[in-house]
Design a protein around this motif. Sequence first.
Motif, mmCIF file in Angstrom:
data_model
loop_
_atom_site.group_PDB
_atom_site.id
_atom_site.type_symbol
_atom_site.label_atom_id
_atom_site.label_comp_id
_atom_site.label_asym_id
_atom_site.label_seq_id
_atom_site.Cartn_x
_atom_site.Cartn_y
_atom_site.Cartn_z
ATOM 1 N N UNK A 30 0.817 -1.208 0.000
ATOM 2 C CA UNK A 30 0.000 0.000 0.000
ATOM 3 C C UNK A 30 0.850 1.256 0.000
ATOM 4 N N UNK A 31 1.897 1.272 0.830
ATOM 5 C CA UNK A 31 2.742 2.462 0.944
ATOM 6 C C UNK A 31 3.421 2.808 -0.379
ATOM 7 N N UNK A 230 -15.603 -2.027 0.253
ATOM 8 C CA UNK A 230 -15.820 -1.636 1.642
ATOM 9 C C UNK A 230 -14.623 -0.880 2.189
ATOM 10 N N UNK A 231 -13.420 -1.290 1.784
ATOM 11 C CA UNK A 231 -12.221 -0.603 2.217
ATOM 12 C C UNK A 231 -12.150 0.817 1.686
ATOM 13 N N UNK A 232 -12.554 1.019 0.425
ATOM 14 C CA UNK A 232 -12.544 2.350 -0.175
ATOM 15 C C UNK A 232 -13.507 3.282 0.556
ATOM 16 N N UNK A 301 -6.468 7.863 0.071
ATOM 17 C CA UNK A 301 -7.127 6.951 1.009
ATOM 18 C C UNK A 301 -7.847 5.809 0.302
ATOM 19 N N UNK A 302 -8.461 6.131 -0.834
ATOM 20 C CA UNK A 302 -9.230 5.103 -1.526
ATOM 21 C C UNK A 302 -8.366 3.926 -1.975
ATOM 22 N N UNK A 307 -6.115 -1.379 -1.221
ATOM 23 C CA UNK A 307 -4.950 -2.253 -1.402
ATOM 24 C C UNK A 307 -4.562 -2.920 -0.086
ATOM 25 N N UNK A 308 -4.617 -2.164 1.016
ATOM 26 C CA UNK A 308 -4.274 -2.730 2.318
ATOM 27 C C UNK A 308 -5.195 -3.886 2.673
#
Length: 332
Positions: A30-31, A230-232, A301-302, A307-308
């Motif tokens: 993600x980073x 859901x993460x987004x 953030x999205x 991705x995380x």
Amino acid sequence: MSSSVSGEGLRDEGSKLQVVTAGATAGLISRFIVAPFDVVKIRLQLQSHSLSDPLSHPKAQGGPIYKGTLPTLRHIVRNEGITGLWKGNVPAEIMYLCYGAVQFTAYRSVTQLLRTVTATADGERSRIPPAVGSFIAGAAAGAAATTTTYPLDLLRTRFAAQGNDRVYTTLAGAVRDIRRDEGWRGFFRGLGPGVGQIVPYMGIFFASYETLRLPLAELHLPWGGGDATAGVVSGVVAKTAVFPLDLVRKRIQVQGPTRARYVHKNIPEYYGGAVGVLRAIVRAEGFRGLYRGLTVSLIKAAPGSAVTVWSYERVLRLLMSMERVATEDARI
């Protein structure tokens, strides 16, 4: 991360080592993907003059004016090269590696603790709403991970804030200089708003994620699974809610003897802790000043959250599958 604290529908969450590995891997992936957006966000957050001010405005002297995400990206590439978009990436990758591991481990541990303490005398678990349990576990995990990795977060901010006129040339040199000039407390500038930000952020994120994950999983979405969607949504909601504290943290992180040497030469000097900084920003820049960089933060953030979450779920599933195969082979 997708566990529930209710007594029904629980899946195998994997071993502690598997959770640590999956969390750390998710953080690293993600980073790297969102690093350019992170640099742009930090530059915008540290810009204390209005985006509408002309270059001749007194407050604007000594630092460039960034206007929007794409123009800022182009400005950095044109003046600092493509590598300028990954400034601070080394301490950030180390931070995300440690942060992901601590975060997911703490989340799993607190979730299991909640199951234990809510068990009734006859061995059955009392029904805690999943959103409530996720909020508690997410807030605790976020606080633990933020405090543990905070010096790396400060180093990431300072490296991302410096232009071609380097304040620090190496990570080791930065650690040495901060220790010498600011003491150990220098590594924890802004920890208060950092924890104050991450506790509600992670609580809101995990609560939203747990609430949305199962309903979205039943939908046939053209762009992917319910986990990523859901993460987004969860990331956007949580980030918007706590963004002013994130901006305050960044402003405090670059305080100290090097304050006037970053790409923005006119970063104000603040007093009075997080509340004092909030008041000073509102007084000098208006409430709009608390949301500088929000757009790119939401853009970051999205994909970052998606991705995380996606990486964590898949890596954990892969590790658990590999363990099952190894166990079955050992029995043959």
